[in-house]
Design a protein around this motif. Structure first.
Motif, PDB file in Angstrom:
ATOM      1  N   LEU A  11      84.563  38.993 -12.177  1.00 22.45           N
ATOM      2  CA  LEU A  11      84.721  38.244 -13.408  1.00 22.45           C
ATOM      3  C   LEU A  11      83.413  38.559 -14.391  1.00 22.45           C
ATOM      4  CD1 LEU A  11      85.505  34.861 -11.628  1.00 22.45           C
ATOM      5  CD2 LEU A  11      87.077  36.257 -13.051  1.00 22.45           C
ATOM      6  N   GLY A  12      82.590  39.515 -14.107  1.00 25.77           N
ATOM      7  CA  GLY A  12      81.439  40.085 -14.607  1.00 25.77           C
ATOM      8  C   GLY A  12      80.226  38.960 -14.612  1.00 25.77           C
ATOM      9  N   LEU A  13      80.191  38.228 -13.607  1.00 27.27           N
ATOM     10  CA  LEU A  13      78.997  37.241 -13.118  1.00 27.27           C
ATOM     11  C   LEU A  13      77.951  38.063 -12.451  1.00 27.27           C
ATOM     12  CD1 LEU A  13      81.008  34.027 -12.609  1.00 27.27           C
ATOM     13  CD2 LEU A  13      79.795  34.480 -14.556  1.00 27.27           C
ATOM     14  N   ILE A  14      78.090  39.339 -12.057  1.00 21.91           N
ATOM     15  CA  ILE A  14      77.034  40.012 -11.481  1.00 21.91           C
ATOM     16  C   ILE A  14      77.048  41.216 -12.356  1.00 21.91           C
ATOM     17  CG2 ILE A  14      76.232  41.311  -9.345  1.00 21.91           C
ATOM     18  CD1 ILE A  14      77.599  39.255  -7.729  1.00 21.91           C
ATOM     19  N   ALA A  15      75.918  41.547 -12.941  1.00 27.75           N
ATOM     20  CA  ALA A  15      75.790  42.420 -14.043  1.00 27.75           C
ATOM     21  C   ALA A  15      75.357  43.735 -13.192  1.00 27.75           C
ATOM     22  CB  ALA A  15      74.554  41.992 -15.147  1.00 27.75           C
ATOM     23  N   ARG A  16      75.457  45.038 -13.970  1.00 23.85           N
ATOM     24  CA  ARG A  16      74.955  46.229 -13.594  1.00 23.85           C
ATOM     25  C   ARG A  16      73.403  45.968 -13.084  1.00 23.85           C
ATOM     26  NH1 ARG A  16      77.084  50.999 -17.619  1.00 23.85           N
ATOM     27  NH2 ARG A  16      79.356  50.670 -17.153  1.00 23.85           N
ATOM     28  N   GLY A  17      73.310  46.803 -12.032  1.00 23.70           N
ATOM     29  CA  GLY A  17      71.838  46.564 -11.324  1.00 23.70           C
ATOM     30  C   GLY A  17      71.879  45.569 -10.400  1.00 23.70           C
ATOM     31  N   GLY A  18      72.891  45.025 -10.112  1.00 28.61           N
ATOM     32  CA  GLY A  18      73.118  43.793  -8.901  1.00 28.61           C
ATOM     33  C   GLY A  18      72.469  42.481  -9.323  1.00 28.61           C
TER      34      GLY A  18
END
Length: 384
Positions: A241-248
């Motif tokens: 759902l996009g709630l954890i962005a790139r880079g973690g």
């Protein structure tokens, strides 16, 4: 908790004022979920009118059971295409519970509801709005000195007729939690259940509870109920759902999440602060055990200059699950005995609360501090 926490801003359910919540209970295609622990539900719950909402009880020993219950196929089948109502004592737990359900339905296209709602202000405000009880039956369990709340205009006779809880020993109708008695039965995990149980005021029951606490058993253990095994992949859902962005980075908590979905800030070691100077390793272990958490080792934290103890310790928990269960409480309740002042005889117990937080190892840190030579000591150092 941590990286598994849902986004309340994005997914929290809709608030209904008490009168609207009352009307919603009259409607079909509606289910209502008690998101409190089972022992709270035992002394009071909503009872929707016939032909209205269906009450569902997750039968939770702790709030950590809720995601597993929600993830069970039979639960999803009961919620699918229904309006889902939730309630708790004051509304706080519903914020996260409704967000959790909405996150799951958002991430799983095949599982949808008609909406998720909660009563604003929880049971407390509902009972103030409906002083004769409305659709509420029994008492509202409270965590403050009041212990419980009953509808203000309900007669004692009517209130007693609502009660369907009983003493766990003699099975007499009773609805007061007194004495901090806990279920002594072992769960398949090997841990003690430790759910609060009701013991009535009868001398025989009080004697058994004090002298033979191993006989205490909660209704869930009597039924042989076991929590569903499988929890939803909440971190995976948040990635989707996009709630954890790139880079973690978790956009909900700001914490870093590992590639395997684990919260990097989570640790089997806990920092415990605000301890009394009279604490001992045994007392600290007992406090954790009352919360169904096992400690593998206690290390007192001392001043580097004078080696004095100022009320902090590292506790290495028996498992990561024990650490997570303990840290979810935020505070650790300690029982401290002290002599009464003046001519008072005997000792009195005082409750103190210690703070807890994960204490992950820093890069290059060795734990315990002195391998091979470290051993746990019962009393904190007094310094030099």
């Amino acid at each position: 908790e941590g990286s598994k926490a849902p986004s309340i801003n994005r997914h929290a359910g809709r608030h209904l004022e008490a009168p609207d919540y009352h009307l919603q209970m009259q409607r079909k295609d509606t289910v209502i979920i008690d998101v409190r622990n089972a022992y709270e539900s035992d002394i009071g719950r909503f009872k929707p009118p016939e032909g209205g909402a269906t009450l569902l009880d997750p039968m939770m020993r702790t709030s950590q059971d809720f995601p597993k219950w929600l993830n069970a196929p039979e639960t999803k089948e009961q919620l699918k295409n229904k309006t889902v109502m939730m309630y708790c004592t004051g509304g706080i737990r519903c914020e996260r519970a409704t967000a959790l359900l909405n996150q799951i339905t958002d991430a799983e296209p095949e599982f949808k509801t008609k909406g998720v709602v909660m009563v604003r202000g929880g049971i407390e405000r509902y009972l103030k709005t409906f002083p004769e009880g409305g659709y509420w039956k029994g008492k509202n369990y409270l965590f403050d000195k009041r212990m419980e709340q009953a509808p203000a205009n309900k007669t004692q006779e009517a209130l007693m007729n609502d009660v369907d809880s009983s003493c766990c020993l003699c099975h007499k109708s009773y609805s007061h939690y007194r004495g901090q008695h806990k279920c002594a039965k072992k769960l398949p995990s090997g841990l003690t259940c430790a759910v609060p149980v009701i013991v009535c005021e009868a001398d025989e029951c009080q004697t058994i509870a004090t002298q033979e606490p191993q006989r205490l058993e909660c209704p869930l253990c009597v039924k042989g109920y076991q929590t569903p095994d499988t929890a939803p992949d909440l971190v995976g859902q948040k990635r989707k759902l996009g709630l954890i962005a790139r880079g973690g980075t978790d956009v909900v908590t700001g914490q870093k999440v590992g590639v395997d979905g684990t919260d990097i800030s989570v640790s089997q070691r806990l920092f415990v602060g605000k301890l009394p100077l009279t604490i001992t390793a045994s007392k600290l272990r007992q406090s954790f055990e009352r919360c169904n958490c096992k400690v593998q080792g206690v290390h007192w934290i001392v001043d580097q200059t004078n080696h004095a103890f100022y009320g902090s310790a590292f506790c290495h928990m028996a498992s990561l699950e024990d650490a997570q269960r303990a840290q979810a409480l935020c505070f650790l309740r300690l029982s401290q005995e002290f002599s009464k002042k003046g001519n008072g005889r005997g000792k009195k117990k005082q409750q103190r609360m210690a703070r807890m937080a994960f204490a992950p190892l820093k890069e290059g840190e060795v734990w315990p501090p002195s391998p091979g030579s470290f051993c746990e000591v019962e009393y904190p150092p007094i310094g030099s």
